[in-house]
Design a protein around this motif. Structure first.
Motif, PDB file in Angstrom:
ATOM      1  N   LEU A  82      89.441  52.985  37.426  1.00 20.89           N
ATOM      2  CA  LEU A  82      87.993  52.502  37.037  1.00 20.89           C
ATOM      3  C   LEU A  82      87.745  52.720  35.622  1.00 20.89           C
ATOM      4  CD1 LEU A  82      84.929  51.657  37.764  1.00 20.89           C
ATOM      5  CD2 LEU A  82      84.587  54.107  38.232  1.00 20.89           C
ATOM      6  N   LYS A  83      87.037  51.829  34.853  1.00 16.89           N
ATOM      7  CA  LYS A  83      86.692  52.237  33.490  1.00 16.89           C
ATOM      8  C   LYS A  83      85.579  52.804  33.418  1.00 16.89           C
ATOM      9  CE  LYS A  83      87.690  48.835  30.807  1.00 16.89           C
ATOM     10  NZ  LYS A  83      87.706  47.335  30.029  1.00 16.89           N
ATOM     11  N   LYS A  84      85.417  54.068  32.908  1.00 17.39           N
ATOM     12  CA  LYS A  84      84.246  54.871  32.911  1.00 17.39           C
ATOM     13  C   LYS A  84      82.996  54.307  32.443  1.00 17.39           C
ATOM     14  CE  LYS A  84      86.802  59.241  31.494  1.00 17.39           C
ATOM     15  NZ  LYS A  84      87.107  60.063  30.587  1.00 17.39           N
ATOM     16  N   ALA A  85      83.057  53.372  31.561  1.00 17.03           N
ATOM     17  CA  ALA A  85      81.708  52.736  31.216  1.00 17.03           C
ATOM     18  C   ALA A  85      81.393  51.725  32.218  1.00 17.03           C
ATOM     19  CB  ALA A  85      82.073  51.668  29.825  1.00 17.03           C
ATOM     20  N   SER A  86      82.234  51.620  33.401  1.00 17.31           N
ATOM     21  CA  SER A  86      81.790  50.436  34.342  1.00 17.31           C
ATOM     22  C   SER A  86      81.421  51.231  35.734  1.00 17.31           C
ATOM     23  CB  SER A  86      82.815  49.435  34.565  1.00 17.31           C
ATOM     24  OG  SER A  86      83.249  48.815  33.452  1.00 17.31           O
ATOM     25  N   SER A  87      81.105  52.443  35.648  1.00 20.50           N
ATOM     26  CA  SER A  87      80.662  53.130  36.680  1.00 20.50           C
ATOM     27  C   SER A  87      79.600  52.637  37.518  1.00 20.50           C
ATOM     28  CB  SER A  87      80.549  54.651  36.394  1.00 20.50           C
ATOM     29  OG  SER A  87      79.527  54.925  35.532  1.00 20.50           O
ATOM     30  N   ASP A  98      87.715  46.279  34.602  1.00 20.51           N
ATOM     31  CA  ASP A  98      86.755  47.197  34.889  1.00 20.51           C
ATOM     32  C   ASP A  98      87.102  48.242  36.060  1.00 20.51           C
ATOM     33  OD1 ASP A  98      84.359  46.653  32.979  1.00 20.51           O
ATOM     34  OD2 ASP A  98      85.003  44.540  33.700  1.00 20.51           O
ATOM     35  N   VAL A  99      87.325  47.530  37.010  1.00 22.99           N
ATOM     36  CA  VAL A  99      87.867  48.089  38.288  1.00 22.99           C
ATOM     37  C   VAL A  99      89.230  47.448  39.038  1.00 22.99           C
ATOM     38  CG1 VAL A  99      87.013  48.921  40.574  1.00 22.99           C
ATOM     39  CG2 VAL A  99      85.482  48.278  38.898  1.00 22.99           C
ATOM     40  N   VAL A 100      89.951  48.329  39.214  1.00 25.70           N
ATOM     41  CA  VAL A 100      91.387  47.917  39.889  1.00 25.70           C
ATOM     42  C   VAL A 100      91.466  48.482  41.532  1.00 25.70           C
ATOM     43  CG1 VAL A 100      93.922  47.905  39.902  1.00 25.70           C
ATOM     44  CG2 VAL A 100      92.536  47.959  37.698  1.00 25.70           C
ATOM     45  N   PHE A 101      91.456  47.743  42.249  1.00 26.70           N
ATOM     46  CA  PHE A 101      91.579  47.905  43.764  1.00 26.70           C
ATOM     47  C   PHE A 101      93.296  47.732  44.289  1.00 26.70           C
ATOM     48  CE2 PHE A 101      87.034  47.014  43.603  1.00 26.70           C
ATOM     49  CZ  PHE A 101      86.559  47.969  44.331  1.00 26.70           C
ATOM     50  N   GLU A 102      93.570  48.351  45.160  1.00 25.28           N
ATOM     51  CA  GLU A 102      94.822  48.194  45.570  1.00 25.28           C
ATOM     52  C   GLU A 102      94.904  47.157  46.800  1.00 25.28           C
ATOM     53  OE1 GLU A 102      98.612  50.693  47.562  1.00 25.28           O
ATOM     54  OE2 GLU A 102      96.899  51.539  47.092  1.00 25.28           O
TER      55      GLU A 102
END
Length: 423
Positions: free
Chosen positions: A352-357, A65-69
């Motif tokens: 980010l997946k748009k659906a998971s904003s 759903d989200v990717v952080f560095e």
């Protein structure tokens, strides 16, 4: 809402990673997957085979759903630093319920019992560790023997297998940070971490690639296959379809990138250094500094020089990490500062997946550290230590992008203009 965190490299993403993501959601009952991923340089001390934005796109395409560095000072650090950096980031997001990681043993209770000793460092453990170190063993081996002496019923393989070691460090980090996040592990499927050949056996029960011919091979084997210029179509059974499409789109445009692509940069940097200055870099002992300065670096490629410097006591991974820290100006003093200031100073979103904003909005509401969506605005929310850490990330990205440009004549946007990957 339940959220599971994954600590990853995806170098590159393959069927085993897809399985891990699906199993993590299944066994935790999580609604969302939040990923912390190494950027352009990875924990074994080398550049990633593909840039971080392409790898983030792979993760999002396959269920994240989200990717952080993960900041580069941690992504290129020892197992301890890698784990502390990633766990501290997830812990400070404020919404992570569990961290799920793969391990060879699949037993979180055994890993926890080991992690407790390593975290608390009882006198008997410290004495045993010191004894083995004095005998000339590397730190990982000395720690293995010390733990085996204290826990005679523990299978020695648990103490020496790479994913078990990382799992122990994740749990130890959770303990040190007094985190409420629960550790969960799943058995690593089929392919060994360092296996160099593609696995041609179909993997039953894996929903990856939706076909009965899906196989799980290690990232090491996939990188080796790409290095040997095996046609990318040969990877079809080993990576999800979405990933194969990205690999095909980027092949000979932005990837593959290897450590030897940095040979001239490393040689130039080493020419500027003295034995004394070299010793200030993270993971770089006086022994490594002496060996570097006593070697004719002009005759050797990056990988050849690493082989020349390594010894029985200095592992290849340790040497590669030292080289990367020299290239990226990552010092022991900086890492000590980051530790004093609470480890990871920010959470930078790669994708980010748009659906998971709406999930991102919850993170922004609950996070204990700044959430960076635009690098250009980061200085407004970061303290001095955070700005220093981010500068290292920006420099690492710029250096990586320069190598891509000179190898493939492909210009990648810099960190100030490259947007978040949205799918």
């Amino acid at each position: 809402m339940k959220v599971v965190g994954l600590i990853t490299e995806y170098n590159p993403f393959h069927n085993g990673h897809k399985y891990h993501m699906e199993e993590a959601k299944r066994i935790t009952g999580a609604d969302h997957v939040v990923v912390v991923m190494s950027g352009n340089f990875v924990q074994r001390g080398t550049p990633a085979i593909m840039n971080k934005y392409s790898r983030a796109k792979m993760a999002l395409s396959c269920g994240a759903d989200v990717v952080f560095e993960l900041p580069v000072c941690y992504s290129t650090g020892s197992a301890e630093y890698f784990s502390l950096g990633a766990v501290s980031l997830l812990n400070q997001l404020g919404i992570i319920d569990e961290i799920c990681f793969g391990s060879e043993c699949g037993n979180v209770h055994e890993l926890t019992s080991i992690a407790r000793i390593v975290a608390e460092e009882p006198l008997e453990y410290k004495t045993l560790l010191g004894t083995f170190l004095k005998k000339g063993y590397t730190f990982p081996l000395a720690r293995t023997y010390a733990l085996k002496a204290l826990l005679p019923d523990i299978d020695e393989a648990i103490l020496s297998s790479p994913n078990n070691i990382l799992g122990i460090e994740y749990i130890k980090a959770l303990m040190q940070l007094k985190s409420s996040i629960k550790p969960v592990t799943i058995v690593r499927k089929l392919a060994g971490y360092h296996e160099e050949e593609l696995n041609i056996s179909p993997q039953k029960g894996t929903s990856t690639a939706a076909s009965k011919t899906a196989s799980i091979s290690s990232a090491t084997a996939i990188r080796k296959s790409i290095l040997e210029t095996t046609p990318l179509t040969a990877l079809e059974p080993h990576v999800p379809g979405e990933v194969l499409n990205i690999l095909k789109e980027e092949y000979s445009k932005t990837f593959p990138i290897y450590d030897d692509d940095y040979t001239l940069l490393l040689q130039y940097k080493l020419m500027l250094e003295t034995k004394e200055s070299l010793s200030g870099y993270l993971d770089l002992s006086n022994d490594i500094a002496n060996r570097i300065k006593n070697t004719n670096i002009s005759l050797l490629t990056y990988s050849q020089l690493a082989q020349e410097i390594k010894t029985k006591q200095l592992t290849l991974t340790r040497v590669n990490r030292a080289f990367t820290h020299i290239l990226l100006n990552i010092t022991t003093a900086s890492m000590e500062e980051y530790k004093r200031k609470g480890y990871t100073q920010y959470a930078r979103i790669l994708g980010l997946k748009k659906a998971s904003s709406y999930l991102l909005r919850q993170i922004q509401d609950k996070a204990q550290i700044p959430i960076i969506t635009k690098v250009g605005n980061a200085s407004k929310t970061l303290n001095q230590t955070g700005r220093k850490m981010l500068h290292e990330d920006i420099f690492a990205a710029n250096l990586y992008n320069q190598v891509i440009y000179h190898k493939y004549n492909t210009l990648i946007k810099d960190e100030y203009t490259h947007g978040i990957i949205l799918i």
